[in-house]
Design an enzyme around this catalytic site. Structure first.
Site, PDB file in Angstrom:
ATOM      1  N   ARG A  75      -3.474   7.802  30.197  1.00  0.00           N
ATOM      2  CA  ARG A  75      -4.246   7.328  28.817  1.00  0.00           C
ATOM      3  C   ARG A  75      -4.729   5.902  29.528  1.00  0.00           C
ATOM      4  O   ARG A  75      -3.949   5.043  30.176  1.00  0.00           O
ATOM      5  CB  ARG A  75      -3.365   6.940  27.783  1.00  0.00           C
ATOM      6  CG  ARG A  75      -3.792   6.125  26.675  1.00  0.00           C
ATOM      7  CD  ARG A  75      -4.962   6.815  25.980  1.00  0.00           C
ATOM      8  NE  ARG A  75      -5.408   6.109  24.872  1.00  0.00           N
ATOM      9  CZ  ARG A  75      -6.015   5.032  24.568  1.00  0.00           C
ATOM     10  NH1 ARG A  75      -6.538   4.278  25.826  1.00  0.00           N
ATOM     11  NH2 ARG A  75      -6.321   4.531  23.431  1.00  0.00           N
ATOM     12  N   GLU A  83     -12.488   8.566  18.108  1.00  0.00           N
ATOM     13  CA  GLU A  83     -11.848   9.836  18.139  1.00  0.00           C
ATOM     14  C   GLU A  83     -12.997  10.986  18.384  1.00  0.00           C
ATOM     15  O   GLU A  83     -13.983  10.973  17.752  1.00  0.00           O
ATOM     16  CB  GLU A  83     -11.160  10.050  16.773  1.00  0.00           C
ATOM     17  CG  GLU A  83      -9.701   9.470  16.601  1.00  0.00           C
ATOM     18  CD  GLU A  83      -8.816  10.173  17.505  1.00  0.00           C
ATOM     19  OE1 GLU A  83      -8.513  11.514  17.383  1.00  0.00           O
ATOM     20  OE2 GLU A  83      -8.147   9.671  18.438  1.00  0.00           O
ATOM     21  N   ARG A 122       2.695   9.932  28.646  1.00  0.00           N
ATOM     22  CA  ARG A 122       1.658   9.743  29.236  1.00  0.00           C
ATOM     23  C   ARG A 122       1.443   8.551  30.367  1.00  0.00           C
ATOM     24  O   ARG A 122       1.929   7.626  29.807  1.00  0.00           O
ATOM     25  CB  ARG A 122       0.586   9.547  28.576  1.00  0.00           C
ATOM     26  CG  ARG A 122       0.121  10.823  27.538  1.00  0.00           C
ATOM     27  CD  ARG A 122      -1.045  10.601  26.463  1.00  0.00           C
ATOM     28  NE  ARG A 122      -0.875   9.397  25.619  1.00  0.00           N
ATOM     29  CZ  ARG A 122      -1.758   9.216  24.537  1.00  0.00           C
ATOM     30  NH1 ARG A 122      -2.698  10.181  24.427  1.00  0.00           N
ATOM     31  NH2 ARG A 122      -1.484   8.289  23.845  1.00  0.00           N
TER      32      ARG A 122
END
Ligand SMILES: [Zn+2]
Length: 245
Positions: A75, A83, A122
């Site tokens: 990330r 989004e 992540r």
């Protein structure tokens, strides 16, 4: 905390909230999970890790393969693209397509900040297209070689600062401002329903429309008033995901 969580709305997806489950975050230097840059390769900031992008999930999230063959989700730190997966926000598809066009199949270098991973496991990273070759790269090097910065400059992402991962936060706000002033990318979209003023929360660094319930719940001591949304953005505040100012 309750207020911040409710207001953020998409916080779980952005995944950069500080780890709250009590696990100890290992600093990058002590990480056993990621191979260091091999001797002979160009060295950049400490802990820079080479990787190959195997899949682009969306504008700010990638799957990479590390030198040891291990697959990891990455990330990007400090930025948030609209989004494009679970829900589709304006410019989300464009941001996702742009990241795919730039990074899919490419060799990249990952730079960590304070936290190695988010609470989804992540890797949190600044993504370099070429190793910057120094612990504190010059601004022009960041502008030309760091993908997080590129997303901001081209208007594919907004700033999302999550302490303690703030190494480039001030510069990122400046890059966002440039993109906005030139109406690049998502900043070229028409802004609907401008408000007479906006309410910022100095603690969460979010800003709201005056009638947003999360804005109204902001403790008086944390309240900051902004005349325009631009003023709030330049101060490093991020738009609330509920009232979308
Ligand atoms: Zn709000």
């Amino acid at each position: 905390m309750l207020l911040a969580a409710g207001c953020a709305g998409r916080t779980p997806d952005t995944g950069q909230t500080p780890d709250t489950d009590g696990k100890v975050q290992k600093p990058p230097a002590q990480s056993q999970s990621v191979s260091p840059v091999e001797p002979g390769e160009k060295k950049g900031p400490a802990g820079l890790v080479a990787a190959t992008v195997t899949r682009v999930v969306d504008g700010d999230t990638l799957v990479v393969r590390l030198k040891d063959g291990k697959s990891e989700t990455v990330r990007l730190i400090g930025v948030n693209t609209p989004e494009s997966t679970r829900e589709v926000e304006p410019y989300g598809k464009e941001a996702s397509a742009y990241t795919r066009s730039r990074l899919d199949g490419q060799r990249i270098w990952l730079e960590r900040d304070v936290q190695e991973r988010d609470h989804y496991g992540r890797i949190l990273a600044y993504v370099w297209l070429e190793p910057p070759g120094g612990v504190d790269p010059a601004e022009d090097v960041i502008r030309s070689h760091m993908f997080n910065a590129e997303l901001l400059l081209k208007g594919y992402a907004q700033v999302m600062t999550v302490p303690p991962n703030v190494k480039y936060a001030d510069l990122f706000v400046q890059l966002q401002r440039e993109a906005r002033e030139k109406k690049r990318g998502l900043w070229g979209l028409e802004v609907k329903d401008r408000e007479p003023y906006y309410v910022g929360n100095a603690r969460s660094k979010k800003f709201h429309r005056p009638d947003c319930e999360y804005g109204r719940q902001t403790a008086p001591d944390n309240r900051v008033r902004f005349a325009t949304r631009e003023e709030a953005l330049d101060a490093g505040y991020e738009p609330c995901n509920a009232c979308k100012p």
